[in-house]
Design a protein around this motif. Structure first.
Motif, mmCIF file in Angstrom:
data_model
loop_
_atom_site.group_PDB
_atom_site.id
_atom_site.type_symbol
_atom_site.label_atom_id
_atom_site.label_comp_id
_atom_site.label_asym_id
_atom_site.label_seq_id
_atom_site.Cartn_x
_atom_site.Cartn_y
_atom_site.Cartn_z
ATOM 1 N N PHE A 105 0.839 -1.203 0.000
ATOM 2 C CA PHE A 105 0.000 0.000 0.000
ATOM 3 C C PHE A 105 0.872 1.249 0.000
ATOM 4 O O PHE A 105 0.599 2.213 -0.717
ATOM 5 N N LEU A 163 0.791 4.088 -2.799
ATOM 6 C CA LEU A 163 0.473 5.465 -2.436
ATOM 7 C C LEU A 163 1.578 6.412 -2.898
ATOM 8 O O LEU A 163 1.308 7.511 -3.373
ATOM 9 N N GLU A 205 -0.335 8.311 -5.627
ATOM 10 C CA GLU A 205 -0.719 9.532 -4.916
ATOM 11 C C GLU A 205 -2.222 9.669 -4.695
ATOM 12 O O GLU A 205 -2.760 10.773 -4.679
ATOM 13 N N ASP A 206 -2.912 8.547 -4.539
ATOM 14 C CA ASP A 206 -4.349 8.557 -4.283
ATOM 15 C C ASP A 206 -4.691 7.322 -3.458
ATOM 16 O O ASP A 206 -4.374 6.199 -3.866
ATOM 17 N N ARG A 207 -5.314 7.532 -2.312
ATOM 18 C CA ARG A 207 -5.592 6.426 -1.387
ATOM 19 C C ARG A 207 -6.509 5.357 -2.003
ATOM 20 O O ARG A 207 -6.245 4.170 -1.894
ATOM 21 N N GLU A 208 -7.604 5.789 -2.625
ATOM 22 C CA GLU A 208 -8.554 4.821 -3.176
ATOM 23 C C GLU A 208 -7.948 4.031 -4.333
ATOM 24 O O GLU A 208 -8.132 2.818 -4.426
ATOM 25 N N SER A 241 -4.848 3.456 -4.720
ATOM 26 C CA SER A 241 -3.836 2.591 -4.106
ATOM 27 C C SER A 241 -4.472 1.362 -3.469
ATOM 28 O O SER A 241 -3.932 0.254 -3.568
ATOM 29 N N LYS A 242 -5.617 1.543 -2.840
ATOM 30 C CA LYS A 242 -6.318 0.390 -2.249
ATOM 31 C C LYS A 242 -6.712 -0.601 -3.349
ATOM 32 O O LYS A 242 -6.564 -1.821 -3.176
#
Length: 183
Positions: free
Chosen positions: A36, A40, A44-47, A49-50
């Protein structure tokens, strides 16, 4: 059946020779935070990356059977990095959006107002920040502007970690209320 106390090498062997997805899941779970973090860093984006973390697991189901892996940690790091780079290179992320004429610069509609609005927004933010209680102001500045963690703020100010968390949360809420009220 391998357990959580099995080594990485044992889990890789069980998966490669028996196709045991539970062994792979146990192994991947150990490095999910690492994967993760890599995603990230690149995406550079959490969603996004998930989603990438889940897609990488699906890649591993196929790739791990085809590769000799001596060090799973470094191998999965490389797989994650390559996945993210390929994602960034793909044209699927390039989207064209039709902009309304009111947003497009022309001789009749220069975009000088945008910079002025941004400067006014920053002035208002600074005014609202100064209106906070001193300890809230200090915690918010350290967290958002100096990019310090709760622990780092706690260590440098001597405040309890929970107090720092509370100051930041309340400060952020008070900032938002001030900005909403004055805009």
């Amino acid at each position: 059946m391998p357990g959580t106390d099995s080594t990485d090498e044992e889990l890789v062997d069980v998966y490669r020779h028996h196709g045991d997805l539970q062994a792979l899941a146990t192994l991947y779970n150990r490095y999910m935070d690492l994967v993760f973090g890599v995603c990230l860093k690149y995406l550079e984006d959490r969603e996004t990356s998930k989603d990438a973390v889940m897609n990488i697991f699906e890649e591993l189901v196929v790739k791990l059977k085809k590769h000799e892996v001596d060090n799973f940690r470094s191998w999965v790091y490389t797989v994650a990095k390559n996945h993210c780079l390929m994602y960034l290179r793909s044209n699927k992320q390039l989207k064209t959006v039709e902009l309304p004429e009111s947003l497009v610069q022309s001789a009749e509609n220069p975009h000088l107002n945008g910079k002025l609005q941004q400067e006014e927004h920053f002035r208002l933010l600074e005014k609202c920040l100064q209106a906070l209680a001193i300890d809230q102001q200090q915690a918010v500045r350290m967290f958002y502007l100096d990019e310090k963690s709760y622990k780092e703020i706690s260590d440098s100010t001597g405040m309890d970690w929970n107090r720092v968390r509370s100051l930041i949360q309340n400060g952020r809420r008070n900032l938002k209320n001030c900005m909403d009220k004055n805009s």
